[in-house]
Motif scaffolding. Structure first.
Motif, PDB file in Angstrom:
ATOM      1  N   LEU A 294       0.823  -1.206   0.000  1.00  0.00           N
ATOM      2  CA  LEU A 294       0.000   0.000   0.000  1.00  0.00           C
ATOM      3  C   LEU A 294       0.858   1.257   0.000  1.00  0.00           C
ATOM      4  N   CYS A 297       2.655   1.680  -3.397  1.00  0.00           N
ATOM      5  CA  CYS A 297       1.722   2.046  -4.463  1.00  0.00           C
ATOM      6  C   CYS A 297       1.240   3.483  -4.299  1.00  0.00           C
ATOM      7  N   MET A 298       1.038   3.936  -3.075  1.00  0.00           N
ATOM      8  CA  MET A 298       0.647   5.324  -2.844  1.00  0.00           C
ATOM      9  C   MET A 298       1.751   6.276  -3.284  1.00  0.00           C
ATOM     10  N   ARG A 299       2.987   5.861  -3.103  1.00  0.00           N
ATOM     11  CA  ARG A 299       4.105   6.686  -3.559  1.00  0.00           C
ATOM     12  C   ARG A 299       4.094   6.800  -5.084  1.00  0.00           C
ATOM     13  N   ALA A 301       1.415   6.658  -6.966  1.00  0.00           N
ATOM     14  CA  ALA A 301       0.306   7.559  -7.298  1.00  0.00           C
ATOM     15  C   ALA A 301       0.692   9.018  -7.078  1.00  0.00           C
ATOM     16  N   GLN A 310      -2.287   9.807 -11.834  1.00  0.00           N
ATOM     17  CA  GLN A 310      -2.490   9.821 -10.388  1.00  0.00           C
ATOM     18  C   GLN A 310      -3.835   9.226 -10.008  1.00  0.00           C
ATOM     19  N   LEU A 314      -4.549   5.641  -8.053  1.00  0.00           N
ATOM     20  CA  LEU A 314      -5.333   5.611  -6.824  1.00  0.00           C
ATOM     21  C   LEU A 314      -6.505   4.645  -6.954  1.00  0.00           C
ATOM     22  N   ILE A 317      -5.301   1.112  -6.567  1.00  0.00           N
ATOM     23  CA  ILE A 317      -5.037   0.841  -5.146  1.00  0.00           C
ATOM     24  C   ILE A 317      -6.340   0.519  -4.424  1.00  0.00           C
TER      25      ILE A 317
END
Length: 393
Positions: A294, A297-299, A301, A310, A314, A317
């Motif tokens: 998580l 993957c957020m990094r 995005a 972006q 998201l 994710i």
């Protein structure tokens, strides 16, 4: 100038490593949780393992292809994919294979697939297309640009309805719920969540109670032991399976609940078997891997080079890790039984391919954002960009 040392060479490396660990773990768990059922029903203990390996190979190919395709081109190909997906969702209602009272599968030679699973990823793409249009245009006007909102979300609603008709209420909620969550997070001010979220939950609850069996699931969710021999049997067995694993587990292949005690032991409730055989420490390992996945993957995005990348990252994710959270909560009794598989771990060909394709898109976004400074990200909440975005709420 001081040299900066990092554990990984790129942002994609930890994602690929974690995916590989989860896929290997899932493959081992699929065999362990299914060989009894496979031997009894098909006289081949490797039946489900062999099919899982075939789907895994297709999933790896789908991941590689989606990673190589420039995600910007997906907007041009999206409506072609939407047409194909709508055709399959309609076709399955007429020529689909019925299993356990649900007509969800289309046979393709020795294998079968669920069009509803591919509708999940298509809904994320449609949602990302619409939301990025509202965030990216300097002056978005609903009276002029309404097709960018109405057409994608109208298509999402149609797909969700067709999936609901199979019937597959859990997947229909994901098809419509993930894009809705994307819109809530990126477009709607938090103060409006106070009435939008409850209204959505009440609506989903009302629709869910239209069928008696769904209402029964909700009733036994609160007290599964009240009907432990019938409607609450699966939940009671799941909780007993998890609890019997203890700290260290019973050992690989030694779990007893797969001996026809726990239904769907290799699919929706695969994590319960994993917990029984590997115990508390195995559960902590899975939670740790999903948590690191998580964060990484957020990094990706956050560092995507444009708004569409972006928003799409998201959405992926939310789709992959949101399903993981829902499955873990379901297996632990925190949610009613909704038929959501655990990504990377559960047996299920269509679900595995969609998960791998989505992760391939996310890796492609990361590959094309390596040289983009963090300062250039432009996905901001609407209240901070009020002078540029005019959205009718």
């Amino acid at each position: 100038m001081r040299t900066r040392y990092t554990l990984f060479k790129s942002e994609t490396e930890p994602i690929v490593i974690i995916m590989a660990i989860l896929l290997v773990t899932g493959t081992i768990n699929v065999f362990s949780s299914s060989y009894v059922l496979a031997a009894m029903n098909f006289e081949n203990p490797y039946y489900f393992l062999q099919r899982h390996l075939q789907w895994l190979l297709l999933g790896i190919v789908a991941c590689w292809i989606c990673r190589k395709i420039n995600y910007q081109r997906l907007r041009g190909l999206m409506f072609i994919g939407l047409g194909i997906n709508l055709f399959l969702l309609v076709a399955v209602l007429f020529v689909g294979t019925t299993i356990n009272g649900a007509q969800r599968w289309i046979a393709l030679g020795p294998l079968s697939f669920q069009p509803a699973e591919f509708a999940k990823l298509m809904a994320v793409l449609m949602g990302a297309f619409s939301i990025s249009a509202m965030l990216g245009k300097e002056r978005f006007r609903m009276d002029r640009d309404w097709p960018r909102v109405v057409i994608p979300f109208g298509a999402i609603l149609v797909m969700a309805f067709l999936v609901y008709r199979e019937p597959d209420f859990g997947t229909a909620c994901i098809v419509f719920g993930v894009p809705l969550l994307m819109a809530l997070v990126l477009l709607i001010k938090p103060r409006y969540w106070l009435w939008i979220v409850p209204l959505t939950l009440v609506t989903a609850f009302a629709i869910g109670t239209l069928q008696p069996y769904r209402m029964k699931r909700i009733e036994v969710w609160f007290d599964p032991w009240s009907d432990a021999r019938d409607a609450g049997y699966q939940m009671v067995q799941s909780l007993s399976t998890i609890g019997s694993g203890g700290i260290f587990g019973m050992g690989f292949g030694d779990g007893v609940s797969k001996y026809e005690y726990l239904p769907e032991a290799h699919t929706d409730f695969a994590f319960a078997i994993f917990s029984q055989e590997h115990g508390f420490f195995g559960v902590v390992l899975i939670f740790f891997l999903l948590g690191v996945l998580l964060i990484t993957c957020m990094r990706v995005a956050a560092r995507a080079k444009d708004t569409f990348g972006q928003v799409l990252a998201l959405g992926i994710i939310f789709l992959v890790l949101g399903q993981a959270l829902a499955n873990l909560a379901m297996v632990a009794g925190l949610l009613p039984v909704v038929g959501v598989p655990l990504p990377f771990i559960s047996y299920g060909g269509s679900s595995l391919i969609v998960t791998m394709a989505g992760m391939g898109m996310l890796l492609g976004i990361a590959d094309r954002s390596k040289d983009v400074p963090v300062q250039k990200k432009n996905m901001e909440p609407p209240e901070k960009r009020r002078e540029h975005i005019h959205v009718v709420r």
